[in-house]
Design an enzyme around this catalytic site. Structure first.
Site, short mmCIF file in Angstrom:
data_model
loop_
_atom_site.label_atom_id
_atom_site.label_comp_id
_atom_site.label_asym_id
_atom_site.label_seq_id
_atom_site.Cartn_x
_atom_site.Cartn_y
_atom_site.Cartn_z
N GLU A 125 23.36 34.11 7.72
CA GLU A 125 22.35 33.39 6.92
C GLU A 125 21.48 34.30 6.06
O GLU A 125 20.27 34.08 5.97
CB GLU A 125 21.44 32.56 7.86
CG GLU A 125 22.18 31.49 8.60
CD GLU A 125 21.30 30.77 9.62
OE1 GLU A 125 21.41 29.54 9.69
OE2 GLU A 125 20.53 31.43 10.34
C1 TNX Z 1 21.92 29.08 13.14
S1 TNX Z 1 23.91 30.70 14.58
C2 TNX Z 1 21.52 30.40 13.32
C3 TNX Z 1 20.30 30.68 14.09
C4 TNX Z 1 19.60 29.42 14.52
C5 TNX Z 1 20.63 28.42 15.00
C6 TNX Z 1 20.02 27.19 15.57
C7 TNX Z 1 23.45 31.70 13.59
C8 TNX Z 1 24.33 32.81 13.40
N1 TNX Z 1 22.29 31.48 12.97
O1 TNX Z 1 19.43 31.49 13.32
O2 TNX Z 1 18.72 29.75 15.56
O3 TNX Z 1 21.44 28.08 13.92
O4 TNX Z 1 21.01 26.38 16.12
#
Ligand code: TNX
Length: 493
Positions: A304
């Protein structure tokens, strides 16, 4: 009917006497130093399982017949299912009133003891009884993990040990700790003291936060290692880095330190590839982290990074991956890391089924291994159902059967099944503030993920699992662990 979870390769009732585990029970091991160490740890694990101290006896005659009530541990190559070469394979035999657990290595003995724990049932006189049975077993995948976010809300050493103990019961073997995020920095880094001095003291909603000292991190790793569980620490870069930007002003292009962040948005923070301070920071942090890590893997996040230009992303993650490789560690990164050439020879962790999947298959062709954590199956922070008070729902609602009924080799089109090293559940803690809440999200779903990771495809069956898992809830209650009454299982009243 045996209620072992995950389902073993082979379970067969034997004729004859049950074994009675009482205060007179002895744990018998060989006389080697390593075996003594193993015996001490296992006596501890077993002692907690049965709620009484177990005495340890060393015998130098491996062929000596066990006395009734004995639990015998043996290191023996010739155990487990034919053809398995896993260190975690084991054979357990309860016959003539004694139990023998044999395995080629420490890890296998620990897995056999987990099975023993599930075979024990309490007697009216305060002891435990093990029916006559033979179990021959080995795992499907070598990586059976749980990822735990201690950044959004902090969980201390005692809670982590409770989680590790739970993992031990279901034969999970990788604990991935998400140790940094926008909301806080949770691990002391000796060369960068401001990280914890300035950026560990808050969390989602503004709570007190916290962090692990080097000594505590070591204590966690040793506690895990004694249960044949490897800790994989994660420092998330280049996004999810507000805590770092808060601790060190020079990581910000304007030279101004960020404020603490207590919300739950993602994707707004980033390291800056053009600042000389960034590489110094990565070298220090990943260098220290590699030297503090007992296991072979270190996770660099990589997810992300919506605020990072593509080229800058590549510069930053490949630099961190090189620091790890130079320190003798294998880099692990979330799905987005698949697009980086530096993931070859590393591990890519799938999480979002709606992101592009082809780069994961391509990274595997280029030599990466893959850990599967599909959000709609194994994200144990997803709500069980609409209106559930805890959790998020971006990947949908995830009930027990969703976590159970899926086939890893079919998750990613075009992915070579040989590249899949295993499965990892994940629990993010934006909405979870204490062990009760955490445990309600883990149980029962974590046990379903454990069975997907351990049990061969042809031995897996929802109806069988639902029957077996119903027989486990009293053990969670006995251990003071909260759990969710998922539908589709005939839970005892
Ligand atoms: C996605 S999973 C994210 C996290 C969040 C999560 C909540 C991932 C690699 N990144 O930053 O906490 O969703 O479900």
């Amino acid at each position: 009917m045996f209620t072992i979870v995950p389902q073993p390769v082979e379970v067969r009732s034997l004729e004859g006497e049950s074994a009675h585990i009482t205060s007179a029970t002895r744990l018998v091991t060989g006389t080697g130093g390593a075996e003594l160490e193993l015996g001490v740890v296992l006596a501890g694990i077993l002692g907690t399982l049965v709620g009484q101290a177990i005495s340890l006896v060393q015998s130098d005659d491996p062929d000596e017949a066990p006395q009734p009530g004995d639990i015998v541990m043996r290191i023996d190559e010739a155990t487990g299912p034919a053809g398995s070469t896993s260190d975690e394979r084991y054979t357990l035999e309860s016959r003539d009133g004694a139990v023998v657990v044999s395995a080629p290595a420490y890890a296998g003995v620990v897995r056999g003891v987990a099975t023993l724990g599930q075979l024990l049932s309490p007697t009216s006189t305060g002891g435990f009884v093990v029916p006559p049975v033979r179990v021959v077993d080995a795992p499907r995948y070598p990586w059976r993990g749980l990822s735990l976010d201690v950044a959004r809300h902090f969980f201390g050493v005692d809670d982590i040990k409770r989680v590790i103990a739970l993992m031990t019961r279901y034969k999970l073997n990788v604990l991935h700790l998400h140790l940094s995020d926008d909301q806080g920095w949770r691990l002391e880094i000796p060369s960068r003291p401001e990280l914890t001095a300035r950026a560990s003291g808050s969390s989602v909603g503004g709570g007190p936060g916290g962090f692990f000292t080097v000594a505590e991190f070591d204590e966690i790793q040793r506690f895990a290692q004694a249960r044949a569980i490897t800790v994989v620490p994660e420092i998330d870069i280049p996004g999810h880095t507000n805590a770092a930007l808060q601790a060190y002003a020079e990581l910000n292009p304007d030279g101004v330190a960020k404020d603490a962040y207590t919300g739950i948005e993602v994707g707004f923070s980033t390291l800056d590839a053009s600042l000389p301070a960034t590489k110094d920071f990565l070298r220090d942090v990943f260098g220290d982290l590699a030297s503090m890590t007992q296991g072979p893997w270190v996770h660099l996040g990589g997810d992300e990074a919506h605020g990072t230009e593509r080229e800058d992303y590549e510069t930053i993650v490949s630099f961190a991956a090189d620091v790890l490789r130079d320190a003798g560690k294998v880099p692990v990164g979330w799905q987005e890391f698949a697009a980086s050439p530096s993931s070859a020879g590393g591990i890519v962790q799938l999480w979002h089924m709606e992101l592009e999947l082809e780069p994961v298959a391509a990274a595997a062709r280029a030599g990466a291994q893959v850990v599967l954590s599909p959000g709609n199956r194994v994200y144990l922070d997803m709500k069980y159902h609409e209106g559930y008070p805890l959790g998020l729902d971006w990947a949908g609602h995830v009930e027990l059967r969703d976590s159970y009924d899926w086939e890893p080799t079919e998750a990613v089109p075009g992915l070579d099944p040989e590249a899949i090293v295993g499965i990892e559940a994940a629990v993010w803690t934006e909405t979870l503030t204490n062990l009760d809440e955490l445990s309600t999200m883990l149980l029962p779903r974590l046990t379903a993920v454990a069975e997907v990771a351990w049990t061969a495809r042809e031995l897996r069956d929802w109806d069988s699992y639902a029957r077996r898992i119903a027989g486990q809830a009293w053990r969670w209650e006995r251990n003071g662990l909260s759990w969710h009454r998922s539908p589709g299982v005939d839970w005892a009243e």
